[in-house]
Design a protein around this motif. Structure first.
Motif, PDB file in Angstrom:
ATOM      1  N   ALA A 115     -32.428  48.994  48.202  1.00 46.84           N
ATOM      2  CA  ALA A 115     -32.459  49.706  49.474  1.00 46.84           C
ATOM      3  C   ALA A 115     -31.989  51.141  49.229  1.00 46.84           C
ATOM      4  O   ALA A 115     -31.577  51.493  48.122  1.00 46.84           O
ATOM      5  CB  ALA A 115     -31.547  49.044  50.497  1.00 46.84           C
ATOM      6  N   VAL A 116     -32.049  51.935  50.274  1.00 49.21           N
ATOM      7  CA  VAL A 116     -31.409  53.255  50.258  1.00 49.21           C
ATOM      8  C   VAL A 116     -30.076  53.121  50.983  1.00 49.21           C
ATOM      9  O   VAL A 116     -30.015  52.571  52.094  1.00 49.21           O
ATOM     10  CB  VAL A 116     -32.279  54.319  50.937  1.00 49.21           C
ATOM     11  N   TYR A 117     -29.027  53.602  50.359  1.00 47.91           N
ATOM     12  CA  TYR A 117     -27.695  53.548  50.954  1.00 47.91           C
ATOM     13  C   TYR A 117     -27.350  54.950  51.454  1.00 47.91           C
ATOM     14  O   TYR A 117     -27.267  55.900  50.675  1.00 47.91           O
ATOM     15  CB  TYR A 117     -26.681  53.011  49.958  1.00 47.91           C
ATOM     16  N   LEU A 118     -27.186  55.036  52.764  1.00 48.52           N
ATOM     17  CA  LEU A 118     -26.940  56.317  53.421  1.00 48.52           C
ATOM     18  C   LEU A 118     -25.482  56.429  53.828  1.00 48.52           C
ATOM     19  O   LEU A 118     -24.906  55.481  54.354  1.00 48.52           O
ATOM     20  CB  LEU A 118     -27.812  56.439  54.669  1.00 48.52           C
ATOM     21  N   CYS A 119     -24.937  57.595  53.612  1.00 45.55           N
ATOM     22  CA  CYS A 119     -23.598  57.902  54.093  1.00 45.55           C
ATOM     23  C   CYS A 119     -23.739  58.934  55.211  1.00 45.55           C
ATOM     24  O   CYS A 119     -24.589  59.833  55.139  1.00 45.55           O
ATOM     25  CB  CYS A 119     -22.744  58.449  52.966  1.00 45.55           C
ATOM     26  N   ALA A 120     -22.938  58.806  56.237  1.00 47.57           N
ATOM     27  CA  ALA A 120     -22.949  59.762  57.335  1.00 47.57           C
ATOM     28  C   ALA A 120     -21.516  60.043  57.757  1.00 47.57           C
ATOM     29  O   ALA A 120     -20.605  59.252  57.489  1.00 47.57           O
ATOM     30  CB  ALA A 120     -23.751  59.216  58.517  1.00 47.57           C
ATOM     31  N   SER A 121     -21.314  61.182  58.405  1.00 52.11           N
ATOM     32  CA  SER A 121     -19.990  61.490  58.930  1.00 52.11           C
ATOM     33  C   SER A 121     -20.125  62.145  60.301  1.00 52.11           C
ATOM     34  O   SER A 121     -21.196  62.673  60.651  1.00 52.11           O
ATOM     35  CB  SER A 121     -19.213  62.405  57.971  1.00 52.11           C
ATOM     36  N   SER A 122     -19.065  62.081  61.064  1.00 48.51           N
ATOM     37  CA  SER A 122     -19.062  62.717  62.379  1.00 48.51           C
ATOM     38  C   SER A 122     -17.655  63.174  62.718  1.00 48.51           C
ATOM     39  O   SER A 122     -16.671  62.594  62.235  1.00 48.51           O
ATOM     40  CB  SER A 122     -19.590  61.754  63.453  1.00 48.51           C
ATOM     41  N   PRO A 123     -17.535  64.188  63.579  1.00 50.48           N
ATOM     42  CA  PRO A 123     -16.210  64.593  64.038  1.00 50.48           C
ATOM     43  C   PRO A 123     -15.587  63.466  64.854  1.00 50.48           C
ATOM     44  O   PRO A 123     -16.285  62.603  65.384  1.00 50.48           O
ATOM     45  CB  PRO A 123     -16.493  65.822  64.916  1.00 50.48           C
ATOM     46  N   GLN A 124     -14.291  63.483  64.992  1.00 52.30           N
ATOM     47  CA  GLN A 124     -13.608  62.387  65.670  1.00 52.30           C
ATOM     48  C   GLN A 124     -14.097  62.211  67.100  1.00 52.30           C
ATOM     49  O   GLN A 124     -14.216  61.092  67.582  1.00 52.30           O
ATOM     50  CB  GLN A 124     -12.102  62.626  65.677  1.00 52.30           C
ATOM     51  N   TRP A 125     -14.408  63.285  67.801  1.00 48.99           N
ATOM     52  CA  TRP A 125     -14.812  63.194  69.197  1.00 48.99           C
ATOM     53  C   TRP A 125     -16.278  63.574  69.398  1.00 48.99           C
ATOM     54  O   TRP A 125     -16.672  63.953  70.478  1.00 48.99           O
ATOM     55  CB  TRP A 125     -13.899  64.065  70.061  1.00 48.99           C
ATOM     56  N   GLY A 126     -17.073  63.486  68.368  1.00 51.80           N
ATOM     57  CA  GLY A 126     -18.481  63.859  68.501  1.00 51.80           C
ATOM     58  C   GLY A 126     -19.395  62.653  68.417  1.00 51.80           C
ATOM     59  O   GLY A 126     -19.039  61.624  67.859  1.00 51.80           O
ATOM     60  N   TYR A 127     -20.598  62.803  68.971  1.00 51.88           N
ATOM     61  CA  TYR A 127     -21.563  61.715  68.950  1.00 51.88           C
ATOM     62  C   TYR A 127     -22.573  61.857  67.819  1.00 51.88           C
ATOM     63  O   TYR A 127     -23.173  60.882  67.399  1.00 51.88           O
ATOM     64  CB  TYR A 127     -22.323  61.664  70.279  1.00 51.88           C
TER      65      TYR A 127
END
Lengths: 114, 113
Positions: free
Chosen positions: B88-100
Motif C-alpha cells: 500500500a501507500v503509507y501517508l503521513c499527515a499533520s494538522s494544527p491543534q485547532w485546525g481542520y
C-alpha cells in the motif's frame, strides 16, 4: 460511524467540457465535508471544504461543490476542465464534534483528454 | 513553509520482513496521522497522535504494526512481520491543534513480495 460513496471510479472528459464528480455520505452525526486532490506521485492536497455557512464553496482553480443536506451529497463540479486537472479526487467527511477523524471515499480518477 | 516529509518514498521487502517509515510533520503542528492507502481505495486512518499521545489507534493492526511519536515531533511507523496485504501507500499527515485541514506528505509506497 461515517461512510462516503463515490460511485464513479473513473470519469473521462474532453478538455474544456464540464464535469461533475459525485459524492454521497452517510453519518449519524453532523459532519464537515472535504474534497482532496491527488496528482500522480504526490500526496493529497485540500481542494475545498464545507464547514458552515453558504452551501456552495469554491476553490481557487475553478472547482465548486455544493452541500445538500437533504440528499447527503457534496458533488464537485467544474464548468470547463483543463488537462492539468487530471488527477484522483477524494471526497471525505469529518464529524463536527471533534477528533478530526477523516473518512474518505474510494476516489474518482478524472482523466482529461484533448 | 516546509511541507510534511516522509522517507523512504519507495520500499520493496519480502513477506515476514520488517520495515519502518519516517515522518516529519509541519513545524508546530500538534496532530499527526498515519494512513494506509491500498490501491483502488481511499486512505484509511491507522493512528492519530496529539503531541506525543495516541488519540485513536482503533484501526491499527497492533499484532504487527506499531507507531511512536517521540518528543511530539517526528514519527515512525513499523510493520513486523510484513504480509502481502500490507502492500500500500503509507501517508503521513499533520494538522494544527485547532485546525481542520490535514496536510499530507508524498507517501511511502510499500511493496511486499
Amino acid at each position: 460511524a461515517q461512510s462516503v460513496t463515490q460511485l464513479d471510479s473513473q470519469v473521462p472528459v474532453f478538455e474544456e467540457a464540464p464535469v461533475e464528480l459525485r459524492c454521497n455520505y452517510s453519518s449519524s452525526v453532523s459532519v464537515y465535508l472535504f474534497w482532496y486532490v491527488q496528482y500522480p506521485n504526490q500526496g493529497l492536497q485540500l481542494l475545498l471544504k464545507y464547514l458552515s455557512g453558504s452551501t456552495l464553496v469554491e476553490s481557487i482553480n475553478g472547482f465548486e461543490a455544493e452541500f445538500n443536506k437533504s440528499q447527503t451529497s457534496f458533488h464537485l463540479r467544474k464548468p470547463s476542465v483543463h488537462i492539468s486537472d487530471t488527477a484522483e479526487y477524494f471526497c471525505a467527511v469529518m464529524p463536527t464534534g471533534g477528533g478530526n477523524k477523516l473518512t474518505f471515499g474510494t476516489g474518482t480518477q478524472l482523466k482529461v483528454e484533448l | 513553509e516546509a511541507g510534511v516529509a516522509q522517507s523512504p518514498r519507495y520500499k520493496i521487502i519480502e513477506k515476514r520482513q520488517s520495515v519502518a517509515f519516517w515522518c516529519n510533520p509541519i513545524s508546530g503542528h500538534a496532530t499527526l496521522y498515519w494512513y494506509q492507502q491500498i490501491l483502488g481505495q481511499g486512505p484509511k486512518l491507522l493512528i492519530q497522535f496529539q503531541n506525543n499521545g495516541v488519540v485513536d489507534d482503533s484501526q491499527l493492526p497492533k499484532d504487527r504494526f506499531s507507531a511512536e511519536r517521540l518528543k511530539g515531533v517526528d514519527s515512525t511507523l513499523k510493520i513486523q512481520p510484513a504480509k502481502l496485504e500490507d502492500s500500500a501507500v503509507y501517508l503521513c499527515a499533520s494538522s494544527p491543534q485547532w485546525g481542520y485541514e490535514q496536510y499530507f506528505g508524498p507517501g511511502t509506497r510499500l511493496t511486499v513480495t
